[in-house]
Enzyme design. Structure first.
Site, mmCIF file in Angstrom:
data_model
loop_
_atom_site.group_PDB
_atom_site.id
_atom_site.type_symbol
_atom_site.label_atom_id
_atom_site.label_comp_id
_atom_site.label_asym_id
_atom_site.label_seq_id
_atom_site.Cartn_x
_atom_site.Cartn_y
_atom_site.Cartn_z
ATOM 1 N N LYS A 1 0.851 -1.193 0.000
ATOM 2 C CA LYS A 1 0.000 0.000 0.000
ATOM 3 C C LYS A 1 0.883 1.237 0.000
ATOM 4 C CE LYS A 1 -4.484 0.795 0.198
ATOM 5 N NZ LYS A 1 -5.556 -0.135 -0.182
ATOM 6 N N ASN B 1 -16.143 6.235 -5.721
ATOM 7 C CA ASN B 1 -16.166 5.231 -6.793
ATOM 8 C C ASN B 1 -16.790 3.904 -6.348
ATOM 9 O OD1 ASN B 1 -15.412 4.233 -9.462
ATOM 10 N ND2 ASN B 1 -13.943 2.982 -8.337
HETATM 11 N N1 GLU Z 1 -7.090 0.164 -3.574
HETATM 12 C C1 GLU Z 1 -7.887 -0.993 -3.848
HETATM 13 C C2 GLU Z 1 -7.977 -1.887 -2.625
HETATM 14 O O1 GLU Z 1 -7.850 -1.471 -1.498
HETATM 15 C C3 GLU Z 1 -7.421 -1.715 -5.096
HETATM 16 C C4 GLU Z 1 -5.983 -2.132 -5.101
HETATM 17 C C5 GLU Z 1 -5.490 -2.571 -6.465
HETATM 18 O O2 GLU Z 1 -6.248 -2.539 -7.405
HETATM 19 O O3 GLU Z 1 -4.308 -2.950 -6.528
HETATM 20 O O4 GLU Z 1 -8.259 -3.042 -2.746
#
Ligand code: GLU
Length: 428
Positions: free
Chosen positions: A107, A222
């Site tokens: 992350k 979104n």
């Molecule tokens: N940010 C999104 C999540 O928390 C998607 C992560 C991604 O597509 O790599 O799952």
């Protein structure tokens, strides 16, 4: 009642420790998996439009890559902390494992408020983030994506910077790109749709028809927007949504007992999912306090905003009619609230299962980008439905057979898979 202090990383570690005990995981696997493998902290200087230079704090945390390259979004948020990013990276590892895609967990974040940045400043921030981390991420190493307050345009600026640094075309470096430049059909819908695929399956288990249900949703970004669209398409009615109001620095809930109209609300919404209060009032919505979404007389609750929203302070206000909690956000329910909801027999669709549609589609995007060959929308969404439905049933079968809460069952599957990959590689 005293407010419990909230640290998402401590919560993520406590959740992991409990499952490690349940699985009788050996000490080395515990020591490896309860902390990130690597983390990067860096500064990003940005030349602002007014001529000043502002220095932003950026992070990338790589929790585990035993099952494949790290994967996970980048959040732009004024309250971002390293512990939030650590927790979210850990949850990404479990998320990729529960849907069985060959990826690890990472992350990223930047402490900033994009509401206050011009397009040019945002572009500089995106490019600056990549400049600081470009040697430690990549298509076969760690693949970023959008998250809270980041979008496809941001991803394209990041890709462009990465390609300029590395001197080539690497569309698999990042996902959530615009459709016009290497994005995947269905990616923008994927997280919200995935939430509804799991709700649909949960309702089947509960012998309920979606068309006889109503829902209340926290957030109108979104994830929430696409969850609303698909939930309405399968027959459900959304009666309340809440959103953050930047001008007042507070949240409001917007209720229409006959059902919200998605398109009209969208027309009153800014790029970050903030609904204009005056316009909504003109459209006939009741304007309620930000947390009123939680106490609505509905079957389905979908927190699709930030972490730590349902707590021991407000869990008792959930209406007796609620039967499903689908966690579109990451970490929206505190451990104390989790216990309260389980005791009330609410069917919990835990975050790293319910919102895994986003990363699953990101995996499809990565595959398409690396092949440089793109699928049509039906193919992408069909594959997404198959993956999410299979993951839901694997978790709910285990929960039923072992008499485990859904969250624990999801954890058991994920931690077992990741620990096995670590053992197979000879790491532990
Ligand atoms: N940010 C999104 C999540 O928390 C998607 C992560 C991604 O597509 O790599 O799952």
């Amino acid at each position: 009642m005293a407010m419990k202090s909230y640290n998402p990383y401590e919560i993520a570690q406590a959740q992991f420790d409990r499952i490690a005990d349940l699985l009788k995981l050996d000490q080395a696997a515990r020591d490896l998996l309860r902390v990130p493998t690597r983390e990067y902290h860096f500064t990003i200087p940005v030349h602002m439009d007014d001529g000043s230079v502002q220095v932003f704090q950026g992070f990338r945390v790589q929790h585990n890559d035993a099952r494949g390259p790290g994967k996970g979004g980048i959040r732009f948020h004024p309250l971002e902390t390293i512990d939030t990013v650590r927790a979210l990276a850990m949850w990404m590892t479990w998320k990729c494992a529960v849907v069985d895609v060959p990826l690890g967990g990472s992350k990223g974040g930047v402490v900033c408020d994009p509401h206050n940045l011009s397009a040019r400043e945002t572009e500089q921030l995106c490019r600056g983030w990549v400049r600081q981390i470009s040697r430690d991420v990549g298509p076969h190493l760690d693949v970023p994506a959008p998250d809270i307050m980041t979008n496809p345009q941001n991803m394209l600026w990041m890709l462009d910077e990465y390609e300029a640094i590395h001197g080539g075309k690497y569309p698999g470096f990042i996902t959530g790109k615009p459709l016009s430049v290497g994005g995947s059909q269905g990616r923008k819908e994927a997280t919200g749709y995935g939430v509804v695929f799991t709700i649909r399956e949960a309702l089947k288990e509960l012998n309920r028809e979606p068309r006889n249900t109503t829902a209340s949703i926290q957030g109108f970004g979104n994830v929430a927007q696409h969850a609303i669209q698909l939930y309405e398409r399968i027959g459900g009615t959304v009666v309340c949504v809440s959103s953050w109001n930047q001008a007042d620095q507070t949240a409001y809930s917007f209720r229409k007992a006959s059902g919200i109209r998605y398109e009209e609300l969208l027309a009153a919404t800014d790029a970050f999912g903030g609904i204009d209060v005056a316009k909504a009032r003109d459209l006939g919505y009741e304007i309620l306090p930000g947390d009123a979404w939680l106490e609505q007389d509905v079957e389905i609750l979908i927190p699709a905003a930030l972490e730590n929203q349902i707590t021991q302070e407000n869990a008792a206000r959930i209406h007796p009619r609620a039967i499903v909690l689908a966690e579109g956000a990451n970490g929206p329910t505190s451990p104390e609230a989790d216990t309260i909801l389980s005791e009330r027999n609410i069917f919990i669709l835990p975050d790293f299962l319910a919102n895994a549609g986003g990363v699953t589609c990101s995996y499809f995007e990565q595959v398409q980008s690396n092949m440089n060959y793109y699928w049509d929308k039906d193919e992408v969404l069909g594959k997404l439905d198959t993956k999410m439905t299979a993951a839901f049933h694997a978790v709910s079968d285990l929960a039923r057979n072992q008499k485990l809460p859904m969250r624990d069952a999801a954890y058991v599957i994920s931690v077992s898979r990741v620990a096995q990959a670590c053992r197979d590689r000879g790491w532990v």
